[in-house]
Structure formats: C-alpha cells, structure tokens
Design a protein around this motif. Structure first.
Motif, PDB file in Angstrom:
ATOM      1  N   VAL A  33     -21.823  -0.678 -19.469  1.00  9.90           N
ATOM      2  CA  VAL A  33     -21.806  -1.460 -18.233  1.00  9.90           C
ATOM      3  C   VAL A  33     -20.351  -1.627 -17.821  1.00  9.90           C
ATOM      4  O   VAL A  33     -19.508  -2.018 -18.635  1.00  9.90           O
ATOM      5  N   LEU A  55     -17.699  -3.543 -15.274  1.00 13.11           N
ATOM      6  CA  LEU A  55     -17.527  -4.736 -14.454  1.00 13.11           C
ATOM      7  C   LEU A  55     -16.211  -4.592 -13.692  1.00 13.11           C
ATOM      8  O   LEU A  55     -15.151  -4.448 -14.303  1.00 13.11           O
ATOM      9  N   HIS A  86     -27.813  -5.307  -4.115  1.00  9.38           N
ATOM     10  CA  HIS A  86     -28.309  -4.720  -5.362  1.00  9.38           C
ATOM     11  C   HIS A  86     -28.882  -3.362  -5.019  1.00  9.38           C
ATOM     12  O   HIS A  86     -29.687  -3.224  -4.089  1.00  9.38           O
ATOM     13  N   HIS A 146     -28.184   0.907 -12.036  1.00 10.88           N
ATOM     14  CA  HIS A 146     -28.315  -0.268 -11.184  1.00 10.88           C
ATOM     15  C   HIS A 146     -26.924  -0.814 -10.884  1.00 10.88           C
ATOM     16  O   HIS A 146     -26.032  -0.791 -11.740  1.00 10.88           O
ATOM     17  N   THR A 147     -26.765  -1.319  -9.654  1.00 12.39           N
ATOM     18  CA  THR A 147     -25.488  -1.877  -9.229  1.00 12.39           C
ATOM     19  C   THR A 147     -25.728  -3.233  -8.589  1.00 12.39           C
ATOM     20  O   THR A 147     -26.623  -3.394  -7.749  1.00 12.39           O
ATOM     21  N   VAL A 189     -20.948  -5.007 -10.712  1.00 10.87           N
ATOM     22  CA  VAL A 189     -21.392  -4.700 -12.070  1.00 10.87           C
ATOM     23  C   VAL A 189     -22.342  -3.514 -11.972  1.00 10.87           C
ATOM     24  O   VAL A 189     -23.301  -3.536 -11.194  1.00 10.87           O
ATOM     25  N   THR A 244     -31.676  -4.739 -14.065  1.00 10.70           N
ATOM     26  CA  THR A 244     -30.944  -5.671 -13.214  1.00 10.70           C
ATOM     27  C   THR A 244     -30.692  -6.987 -13.918  1.00 10.70           C
ATOM     28  O   THR A 244     -29.632  -7.609 -13.745  1.00 10.70           O
ATOM     29  N   LEU A 265     -27.470  -6.876 -15.784  1.00 13.37           N
ATOM     30  CA  LEU A 265     -26.300  -7.001 -14.915  1.00 13.37           C
ATOM     31  C   LEU A 265     -26.088  -8.457 -14.496  1.00 13.37           C
ATOM     32  O   LEU A 265     -24.943  -8.935 -14.424  1.00 13.37           O
TER      33      LEU A 265
END
Length: 336
Positions: free
Chosen positions: A279, A281, A296, A303-304, A316, A322, A325
């Motif tokens: 992940v 950040l 999102h 996934h963002t 993230v 999700t 995140l």
C-alpha cells in the motif's frame, strides 16, 4: 538487497528438499509454504527467461514482452509494453530506466523496484505465512508447461487472496490471479508464452540504457526520509503491514504528459507491505484547483482512496480492499 534477505529468511537451503513431494499432494491441502514461496522467489530472481505477459483487470487487457537475465550477481531486465503508448523499462540491479521513445523522454531512478510479475515476495516476506495460508489446488498445464496450482488464502479481510500457477521443475510463476472476498478474479497476470533457461543477453538491456542521444533524461531527486521527521505519524498500525520505505519525490516524476512546472514540487510517499502486496500512501499540499472532491476508484484489484486532511491531500493506493485503505487513511495524523 531485499532478494538476498528474503532467500535467507525463508530458509531456502533447508526447505527446498521437501518441494518435490508436493506433486503427489491432494488439492486444497496445506503445503510447505516456505519451501514453495522460496522456490518461486528464487526462480523469478535467478532464472533466465523471456516471454509475453498478458495482464487483465477491469475488462481491460494489456500485454508486454519480458526478458530477465541473471549473470552471476548481476540482474538484467527488459520490459516492452506492447499496447498503448510505447514504453520500455530497462533494469540493471537497482538502476531503472523508463523510456518513452515517441516522446524522447527517459526517467532514470536508483531503486529496488517493487517486484512485478513473475516475482511474488516483497520486503516482509519472512512473515507472509502469518497472514496467508498456502493451499495446494492440484496441477494444471499453462503456456506449454506443467504447473502446480496453489491458493494463498488470507487469514483476515484486510487483504486479497491469490491463486498461483508455478512451473513444476523450476518454480517460475506462469500465472497469478488476485481474488476477491468471494473467490472472484479481480485481475490476472499470465505468460501466454515463455522460454525458461534461455541464454543471458545483458547487452540487450545495457546498450539501450546507453543510447539516449536526443532524449530528455530526467533524474528525479528522490530523498529518503521518515514519516515522523516530516511531521506525520500513524496512530496505530494496520495488522500485517510494515513500513518498508519513505521518500520525498517530485510529484510529476516519470509522467511525460505533465509539464515540468505543473503541480507542487514534492510529494511524500510511504510504502507499507505485508510481504505479498503493498500500500502506498502519498501526502501533498492541498490544491483546490486539482483536488476538488474526495474520490474512491477501483480498477481490478487496485483500489485508490483520495481525500482532504486539513491543508493536505492524502492518496492511498494498493491491491487491497477499500476498508484497508480507510484504515491507513484514518491512522494518519499530523503531529506538527
């Protein structure tokens, strides 16, 4: 380097002897995870191979030509994107060149890249079996090779599972599927054809790295730092994820479509890994012209999550649910 650390941590020398016995195992039975994971990692790092990879996610299919060579302690890699805008990636150990021939731009970075297919393990891979269970799912045939099929089943809801096809004699990954909570395939990477054990051809990597006459060569100033040193902290960790790097980098590094002076000068990037996935950040100053509303997005397994936090904009992104995140975003706080 991370590769050497992982091989030692996984006990490669003492566990590979048990691998061949798995061929007789029953599907959906636990296997010697450390042995197979070490074998897969070794194959991606130390074997010579070249082939065509097909990546499928969110209904979009893309392909690339991959060549990997290991000559003693030296590693060489070349990736040619076959779809969309022409792009080539050349790697010699931790020196990575990303080249856009049509735009005459080359981005040069010193980094140990997060491993793409067919590599599997990342930093923290020594703790992988704490968060995933490796199950045998029998055998199959793929890209002309006999393969053992395994399921990396997550032990919680914070991460996705993966199904792996490993070539029987070498352990090289032939295909990986990232699986959702109900076993659905979110994205897939696979060799449509591959040759294993080819002759090393480092010159096919080194020569293009030297022939950049006429190119605009960009060398982003990436500075190692600490999250706390930049005035940030994680109130609590996300189970299984360990911080593996924190850097400041130009926001537009490596993006040929963005002007040199566009956007803020730097972005803070921190990467967390559970040994299988990661992940990222990103923290940057809030800009009302570019950061208009929280968002999102999801493409395949990636996934963002983007949102404002005070005078900052937080992004993230990772191949995780999700909810994971949101845990990262919620744990981040400004200390000064």
């Amino acid at each position: 380097m991370v590769r050497r650390f992982l091989l030692a941590a996984l006990g490669l020398a003492t566990t590979l002897m048990s691998v061949d016995a798995l061929a007789e195992g029953r599907a959906d039975m636990p296997v010697d995870a450390r042995a197979w994971l070490a074998r897969v990692h070794e194959a991606a790092s130390l074997r010579n191979y070249q082939g065509t990879q097909v990546f499928t996610a969110g209904g979009v299919v893309s392909s690339s030509r991959i060549a990997h060579y290991c000559d003693g302690s030296q590693q060489y890699e070349r990736v040619d994107m076959l779809d969309g805008q022409m792009r080539r990636v050349f790697r010699h150990n931790d020196t990575v060149y990303t080249v856009w021939p049509q735009r005459q731009i080359a981005v040069v970075e010193q980094r140990e890249p997060l491993p793409p297919f067919p590599a599997l393990l990342q930093a923290g891979g020594d703790r992988l079996t704490e968060y995933y269970e490796l199950m045998s799912q029998g055998s199959d045939r793929l890209a002309g090779y006999d393969a053992e099929v395994f399921l990396l089943k997550p032990r919680d809801a914070l991460r996705f599972g993966q199904r792996l096809w490993a070539e029987r004699s070498t352990g090289l990954l032939l295909r990986t599927d990232v699986l959702g909570a109900h076993g659905e395939v979110l994205e897939s990477s696979a060799f449509s054809e591959v040759a294993i054990g080819v002759r090393a051809q480092p010159e096919t990597v080194l020569q293009p790295m030297k022939k950049l006459e006429g190119y605009r060569v960009v060398r982003p100033a990436v500075t190692a730092t600490q999250l706390e040193g930049e005035g940030w902290a994680m109130k609590q960790g996300v189970p299984g994820f360990r911080q593996i790097s924190c850097v400041k980098r130009p926001l537009t590094a490596g993006l040929p479509d963005v002007g040199r002076n566009a956007g803020p000068a730097e972005v803070l990037q921190t990467i967390f890994s559970d040994g299988l996935t990661h992940v990222s950040l990103f923290i940057e100053p809030f800009d009302s012209q570019r950061h208009q509303r929280p968002m999102h997005t999801a493409v395949g397994a990636t996934h963002t999550l983007m949102q404002r936090q005070g005078e900052w904009w937080i992004t993230v992104v990772g191949d995780v649910p999700t909810s994971t995140l949101k845990q990262f975003a919620g744990a981040l706080e400004r200390r000064k």
